[in-house]
Scaffold this motif. Structure first.
Motif, PDB file in Angstrom:
ATOM      1  N   MET A   1       1.733 -15.157  -8.253  1.00 40.59           N
ATOM      2  CA  MET A   1       3.076 -14.596  -8.170  1.00 40.59           C
ATOM      3  C   MET A   1       3.497 -14.512  -6.710  1.00 40.59           C
ATOM      4  SD  MET A   1       4.532 -10.967  -9.573  1.00 40.59           S
ATOM      5  CE  MET A   1       3.988  -9.755  -8.407  1.00 40.59           C
ATOM      6  N   THR A   2       4.674 -15.049  -6.383  1.00 40.50           N
ATOM      7  CA  THR A   2       5.217 -14.983  -5.039  1.00 40.50           C
ATOM      8  C   THR A   2       5.860 -13.626  -4.821  1.00 40.50           C
ATOM      9  OG1 THR A   2       5.690 -17.338  -5.072  1.00 40.50           O
ATOM     10  CG2 THR A   2       6.857 -16.021  -3.448  1.00 40.50           C
ATOM     11  N   ARG A   3       5.465 -12.985  -3.742  1.00 40.70           N
ATOM     12  CA  ARG A   3       6.096 -11.718  -3.352  1.00 40.70           C
ATOM     13  C   ARG A   3       7.048 -12.015  -2.208  1.00 40.70           C
ATOM     14  NH1 ARG A   3       1.853  -7.490  -1.740  1.00 40.70           N
ATOM     15  NH2 ARG A   3       3.694  -6.232  -1.520  1.00 40.70           N
ATOM     16  N   ILE A  22      10.031   2.063  -3.320  1.00 39.45           N
ATOM     17  CA  ILE A  22       9.110   1.249  -2.514  1.00 39.45           C
ATOM     18  C   ILE A  22       7.663   1.505  -2.934  1.00 39.45           C
ATOM     19  CG2 ILE A  22       8.199   0.910  -0.173  1.00 39.45           C
ATOM     20  CD1 ILE A  22      11.118   1.355   0.810  1.00 39.45           C
ATOM     21  N   ARG A  23       7.310   2.761  -3.127  1.00 42.26           N
ATOM     22  CA  ARG A  23       5.940   3.101  -3.545  1.00 42.26           C
ATOM     23  C   ARG A  23       5.608   2.424  -4.889  1.00 42.26           C
ATOM     24  NH1 ARG A  23       6.080   7.806  -2.101  1.00 42.26           N
ATOM     25  NH2 ARG A  23       7.187   8.745  -3.839  1.00 42.26           N
ATOM     26  N   THR A  24       6.538   2.510  -5.833  1.00 43.23           N
ATOM     27  CA  THR A  24       6.297   1.960  -7.164  1.00 43.23           C
ATOM     28  C   THR A  24       6.247   0.435  -7.161  1.00 43.23           C
ATOM     29  OG1 THR A  24       7.376   3.858  -8.202  1.00 43.23           O
ATOM     30  CG2 THR A  24       7.177   1.854  -9.542  1.00 43.23           C
ATOM     31  N   ARG A  29       2.907  -1.873  -7.698  1.00 44.39           N
ATOM     32  CA  ARG A  29       3.061  -2.998  -8.630  1.00 44.39           C
ATOM     33  C   ARG A  29       3.150  -4.359  -7.932  1.00 44.39           C
ATOM     34  NH1 ARG A  29       7.255  -0.326 -13.023  1.00 44.39           N
ATOM     35  NH2 ARG A  29       6.032   1.563 -13.366  1.00 44.39           N
ATOM     36  N   ASP A  30       3.158  -4.383  -6.601  1.00 44.18           N
ATOM     37  CA  ASP A  30       3.144  -5.628  -5.813  1.00 44.18           C
ATOM     38  C   ASP A  30       4.245  -6.621  -6.191  1.00 44.18           C
ATOM     39  OD1 ASP A  30       0.935  -4.842  -4.297  1.00 44.18           O
ATOM     40  OD2 ASP A  30      -0.471  -5.627  -5.780  1.00 44.18           O
ATOM     41  N   VAL A  31       5.465  -6.126  -6.415  1.00 47.66           N
ATOM     42  CA  VAL A  31       6.569  -7.006  -6.778  1.00 47.66           C
ATOM     43  C   VAL A  31       7.168  -7.680  -5.539  1.00 47.66           C
ATOM     44  CG1 VAL A  31       8.864  -7.124  -7.852  1.00 47.66           C
ATOM     45  CG2 VAL A  31       7.096  -5.638  -8.827  1.00 47.66           C
ATOM     46  N   PHE A  32       7.262  -6.960  -4.428  1.00 45.52           N
ATOM     47  CA  PHE A  32       7.860  -7.487  -3.204  1.00 45.52           C
ATOM     48  C   PHE A  32       7.176  -6.846  -2.004  1.00 45.52           C
ATOM     49  CE2 PHE A  32      10.258  -3.719  -4.295  1.00 45.52           C
ATOM     50  CZ  PHE A  32      10.416  -3.062  -3.089  1.00 45.52           C
ATOM     51  N   ILE A  33       7.525  -7.329  -0.811  1.00 43.65           N
ATOM     52  CA  ILE A  33       7.051  -6.752   0.449  1.00 43.65           C
ATOM     53  C   ILE A  33       8.275  -6.156   1.127  1.00 43.65           C
ATOM     54  CG2 ILE A  33       5.981  -7.232   2.683  1.00 43.65           C
ATOM     55  CD1 ILE A  33       4.738  -9.768   1.247  1.00 43.65           C
TER      56      ILE A  33
END
Length: 179
Positions: A1-3, A22-24, A29-33
């Motif tokens: 998965m690309t973040r 941001i925490r979530t 959940r590592d969805v974005f940076i």
């Protein structure tokens, strides 16, 4: 998965909800940076009244390695000059500059009658007659894949929908009053 690296634009009065978002979605959940202005922001940006200088510093220090700008919408986000400046910088394009994709997200506290920032509105579909637009908005996500898909779509629109960008040169010189 690309973040994707996402610049987070918001009004400081919504800091608790922004921190939770941001925490979530970044940390847990590592969805974005996440990228963005905040307590670590250098004082030369805060104290400058030169909007062109502020915008160039925002681009150089905070937007340069991001590809999507997420605008977290609270009650008074529409009234903040930094949100306008961050959107204007995000939408900037040229021979050597690719604009950021734009995704707006209503925070849980977003009132039903609250406004969107004008520069965001200019890049959203305004009527059924209009064929398409550059930016999108979503309700606050409850699922990881909902947010990931919306970020991916904003990222892709940087190339497929660049012609729809509406980014006037005029910008806020002061914050608007919000009650």
């Amino acid at each position: 998965m690309t973040r994707h690296k996402c610049f987070i634009s918001y009004h400081h009065e919504d800091q608790d909800e922004v921190d939770e978002f941001i925490r979530t979605f970044d940390h847990e959940r590592d969805v974005f940076i996440s990228r963005g202005l905040g307590p670590e922001m250098s004082l030369d940006i805060i104290n400058s009244q030169n909007t062109d200088y502020v915008m160039s510093r925002i681009r150089e220090l905070y937007l340069k390695d991001s590809t999507v700008t997420i605008v977290l919408l609270g009650k008074c986000t529409w009234a903040r000059r930094y949100v306008d400046w961050e959107l204007q910088s995000s939408l900037r394009s040229g021979e050597t500059v690719t604009p950021n994709g734009i995704l707006a997200i209503k925070l849980p506290s977003f009132p039903k009658d609250a406004a969107f920032p004008n520069r965001l509105n200019l890049n959203l579909k305004q009527s059924d007659d209009q064929l398409d637009c550059y930016a999108r908005w979503i309700e606050y996500p409850t699922r990881k894949d909902t947010l990931k898909n919306a970020i991916d779509a904003a990222f892709n629109r940087r190339n497929t929908h660049k012609a729809w960008i509406d980014n006037p040169r005029e910008k806020f010189s002061y914050n608007r009053t919000c009650s």
